[in-house]
Enzyme design. Structure first.
Site, mmCIF file in Angstrom:
data_model
loop_
_atom_site.group_PDB
_atom_site.id
_atom_site.type_symbol
_atom_site.label_atom_id
_atom_site.label_comp_id
_atom_site.label_asym_id
_atom_site.label_seq_id
_atom_site.Cartn_x
_atom_site.Cartn_y
_atom_site.Cartn_z
ATOM 1 N N SER A 178 39.570 57.301 76.574
ATOM 2 C CA SER A 178 40.290 57.033 77.867
ATOM 3 C C SER A 178 41.159 58.272 78.177
ATOM 4 C CB SER A 178 40.853 55.609 78.033
ATOM 5 O OG SER A 178 41.850 55.659 77.079
ATOM 6 N N SER A 179 41.346 58.797 79.265
ATOM 7 C CA SER A 179 42.164 59.938 79.711
ATOM 8 C C SER A 179 42.196 60.060 80.844
ATOM 9 C CB SER A 179 41.461 61.277 78.951
ATOM 10 O OG SER A 179 40.185 61.135 79.174
#
Length: 212
Positions: A178-179
């Protein structure tokens, strides 16, 4: 998944998980289910779906899959060095994490900056987290793509280099797990997406440049 391929960056992780799964099986066969589940998720996460790109110099394509979390006017000091429109995109662990060039042009700015790894959903993450800047120009216009690490993302992957010529929609990198990704555009750009909208890299048209 027949139209998907595996990103090469996922191979080391798969190798480690395969060894881990074998060890679990040798210890207690039923535990191998845990390893198999992790392997399936990694195969899912590192997928790279084929996409048909429509090239149009007047349009700006999404640089990432995910959720548009913010659209605002800010001063961009790194590359554009002027007031710009910033579109922020949150990439969940279930989104495709391949980043793509929003326009056709030449890479003439690259900068990697170390930082923290707080959740990409927090507003301050784009200020303090580890990030990579990719500036692209086509001679008429300049856009800046910023890859931002998140609480789970511990590695930003950049596939570009200085003076590289990019085609609109071409793959430029990825961020593991996730980013967030941001794109800075000239203030004259007409934004065609809204906060809360789900978008896809290389497919969703997020903006239209003003006529020169």
């Amino acid at each position: 998944m027949k139209d998907h391929v595996l990103i090469r960056e996922g191979l080391p992780t798969l190798g480690v998980l395969l060894i881990f799964t074998v060890i679990l099986y040798l210890l207690y066969p039923a535990l191998a289910v845990i390893g198999i589940g992790l392997i399936l998720y990694v195969l899912f996460f590192f997928r790279d779906p084929k996409r048909t790109i429509t090239i149009d110099d007047k349009l700006v394509l999404a640089p990432a899959d995910g959720l548009v979390t913010n659209i605002e006017k800010v001063f961009e000091p790194q590359y554009l060095q002027e007031e710009a429109i910033r579109v922020s995109i949150f990439m969940s662990p279930f989104d495709v994490h391949v980043n793509r060039s929003p326009i056709s042009g030449t890479v003439n700015y690259l900068e990697y900056r170390k930082g923290e790894f707080i959740s990409a959903t927090k507003s301050e993450s784009h200020e303090v987290n580890e990030k990579n800047f990719i500036g692209i120009t086509n001679g008429k216009r300049k856009v800046l793509v910023v890859q931002i690490a998140g609480i789970m993302a511990r590695r930003i992957v950049n596939w570009t280099k200085m003076d590289q010529n990019l085609t609109q929609g071409e793959k430029i990198g990825m961020i593991k797990f996730s980013s967030g990704t941001q794109i800075y555009l000239p203030c004259s750009t007409e934004i065609l997406v809204k906060k809360g909208e789900k978008i896809q890299a290389g497919k969703t048209i997020i903006g239209r440049f003003a006529n020169d």
